[in-house]
Design a protein around this motif. Structure first.
Motif, PDB file in Angstrom:
ATOM      1  N   PHE A   1       0.822  -1.220   0.000  1.00 38.50           N
ATOM      2  CA  PHE A   1       0.000   0.000   0.000  1.00 38.50           C
ATOM      3  C   PHE A   1       0.850   1.262   0.000  1.00 38.50           C
ATOM      4  O   PHE A   1       0.430   2.308  -0.484  1.00 38.50           O
ATOM      5  CB  PHE A   1      -1.038  -0.008   1.130  1.00 38.50           C
ATOM      6  CG  PHE A   1      -0.548   0.296   2.520  1.00 38.50           C
ATOM      7  CD1 PHE A   1      -0.129   1.560   2.882  1.00 38.50           C
ATOM      8  CD2 PHE A   1      -0.565  -0.695   3.498  1.00 38.50           C
ATOM      9  CE1 PHE A   1       0.286   1.841   4.178  1.00 38.50           C
ATOM     10  CE2 PHE A   1      -0.165  -0.427   4.794  1.00 38.50           C
ATOM     11  CZ  PHE A   1       0.269   0.841   5.140  1.00 38.50           C
TER      12      PHE A   1
ATOM     13  N   THR B   1       1.869   1.501  -3.806  1.00 38.14           N
ATOM     14  CA  THR B   1       0.815   1.447  -4.822  1.00 38.14           C
ATOM     15  C   THR B   1       0.978   2.584  -5.825  1.00 38.14           C
ATOM     16  O   THR B   1       0.786   2.409  -7.029  1.00 38.14           O
ATOM     17  CB  THR B   1      -0.571   1.562  -4.162  1.00 38.14           C
ATOM     18  OG1 THR B   1      -0.744   0.473  -3.259  1.00 38.14           O
ATOM     19  CG2 THR B   1      -1.680   1.515  -5.196  1.00 38.14           C
TER      20      THR B   1
ATOM     21  N   THR C   1      -1.315  -3.856  -1.865  1.00 38.52           N
ATOM     22  CA  THR C   1      -1.617  -2.999  -3.004  1.00 38.52           C
ATOM     23  C   THR C   1      -3.116  -2.737  -3.105  1.00 38.52           C
ATOM     24  O   THR C   1      -3.553  -1.613  -3.372  1.00 38.52           O
ATOM     25  CB  THR C   1      -1.120  -3.654  -4.307  1.00 38.52           C
ATOM     26  OG1 THR C   1       0.299  -3.860  -4.214  1.00 38.52           O
ATOM     27  CG2 THR C   1      -1.409  -2.781  -5.512  1.00 38.52           C
TER      28      THR C   1
ATOM     29  N   ALA D   1      -5.140  -2.564  -0.742  1.00 40.16           N
ATOM     30  CA  ALA D   1      -5.542  -1.640   0.319  1.00 40.16           C
ATOM     31  C   ALA D   1      -5.342  -0.187  -0.094  1.00 40.16           C
ATOM     32  O   ALA D   1      -5.944   0.724   0.467  1.00 40.16           O
ATOM     33  CB  ALA D   1      -4.756  -1.928   1.599  1.00 40.16           C
TER      34      ALA D   1
ATOM     35  N   GLY E   1      -3.041   3.396  -1.334  1.00 41.58           N
ATOM     36  CA  GLY E   1      -2.170   4.336  -0.642  1.00 41.58           C
ATOM     37  C   GLY E   1      -2.405   5.740  -1.190  1.00 41.58           C
ATOM     38  O   GLY E   1      -1.538   6.333  -1.822  1.00 41.58           O
TER      39      GLY E   1
END
Length: 333
Positions: free
Chosen positions: A25, A28, A231, A233, A235
């Motif tokens: 994340f 990302t 990823t 999740a 960012g």
């Protein structure tokens, strides 16, 4: 004390997978910031695509994992505590920079973390200076290549399509940018998931489960899954910094950024060289921005990013050093 050693191994594996999740994340933005900022993809579609291709990229090679696992320190100086403290230092620094929206390097963080914990355990002499020189050289050269390729690709595009209207050009490149973003997401998987693969394999060798450094299949799958979930999740803080605040991008710019970045990262991964995907994508954005004009770059954001880059290795090393000193009295060396 076999039970304590086994518990330490489990903690190391859990911490390494957590690092991979955070890396997912945190990084990302490396794969999707440009296509989100240019509206080539919605953030939901971009994250799903990046998660799947990060997983695929993580499964194809272990050359970078071997460089991380064997190039930083001699195996005789690796203990479970060294690995645990090193990963913890990297995790804490990644969370700090994520909170402030700074695209720092997870690659630098894990290298700095292992260095700090090894120094706490056995002193400066325990470091593999020849291996570290190669690793640091790759981390320094790759952003330069990213800047140059981003600049060159953008100039070529501007010259090749100089008679096209900006609207028509960007409409065409919005579709092409989805392909380049997928290429970038795949390359991100080939580079970043392998850092945790190398760390876990290092711990397994130290524990005695492996006689030689060879990444087991279950380690590859576990790290690939952890990064894919991270990823997914997202960012957004870093996506905003990289994709919107640093340089204002149109689809043609995003295509050049992602293509240049993916080329540098895949080339380095094929040679087993650990690159910082954060450094490469950000430097490619810088190159594209410079091809327009100096004022196209937000130099205030650039200075913040530079500070994060400079601090990452010593900061994560310092946190790992302190972590090792704090935990050793309770869990042993």
């Amino acid at each position: 004390m076999p039970e304590v050693t086994l518990v330490m191994l489990v903690l190391v594996i859990a911490a390494s997978l957590l690092f991979d999740y955070i890396n997912g994340f945190h990084d990302t933005a490396n794969a999707i910031a440009t296509c989100v900022s240019t509206r080539a993809l919605s953030i939901r579609s971009a994250i799903i695509m990046a998660a799947g291709l990060n997983f695929a990229g993580a499964m194809i090679s272990t050359k970078v994992a071997a460089t991380i696992g064997k190039g930083i320190v001699d195996a005789s100086n690796i203990t479970q505590m060294v690995v645990l403290a090193g990963v913890t230092g990297a995790i804490i620094w990644d969370l700090i920079t994520w909170y402030y929206g700074l695209p720092s390097s997870s690659s630098h963080a894990i290298i700095g973390g292992i260095m700090g914990s090894v120094i706490a355990h056995a002193g400066m002499s325990a470091l593999h200076w020849a291996g570290l020189k190669t690793i640091v050289l790759a981390l320094l050269v790759s952003p330069v290549l990213g800047t140059l390729l981003g600049f060159i690709f953008m100039v070529l595009m501007m010259w090749s399509f100089r008679n096209r209207s900006p609207y028509g050009l960007n409409k065409s490149f919005r579709k092409l940018q989805v392909v380049s973003a997928a290429f970038m997401a795949f390359s991100h998987g080939t580079a970043d998931a392998q850092k945790s693969m190398g760390v876990i394999t290092m711990a397994l060798v130290s524990y005695g489960s492996l006689s030689t450094f060879a990444v087991p299949t279950w380690v590859k799958i576990a790290c690939a899954v952890a990064m894919a979930f991270g990823t997914a999740a997202g960012g957004w803080r870093i996506i905003k910094t990289v994709g919107r605040d640093f340089v204002k991008l149109q689809p043609v710019h995003g295509f050049c950024v992602e293509t240049a970045s993916a080329g540098v990262i895949l080339g380095a991964s094929a040679m087993g060289m650990p690159t910082s995907t954060t450094h490469v994508i950000t430097s490619s954005i810088l190159g594209v921005g410079l091809s327009k004009r100096m004022s196209a770059v937000n130099w205030g954001i650039a200075s913040r990013i530079l500070v994060a880059w400079v601090l990452t290795i010593p900061a994560s090393a310092a946190v790992a050093f302190v972590t090792y000193m704090v935990l050793t009295p309770f869990l042993g060396k």
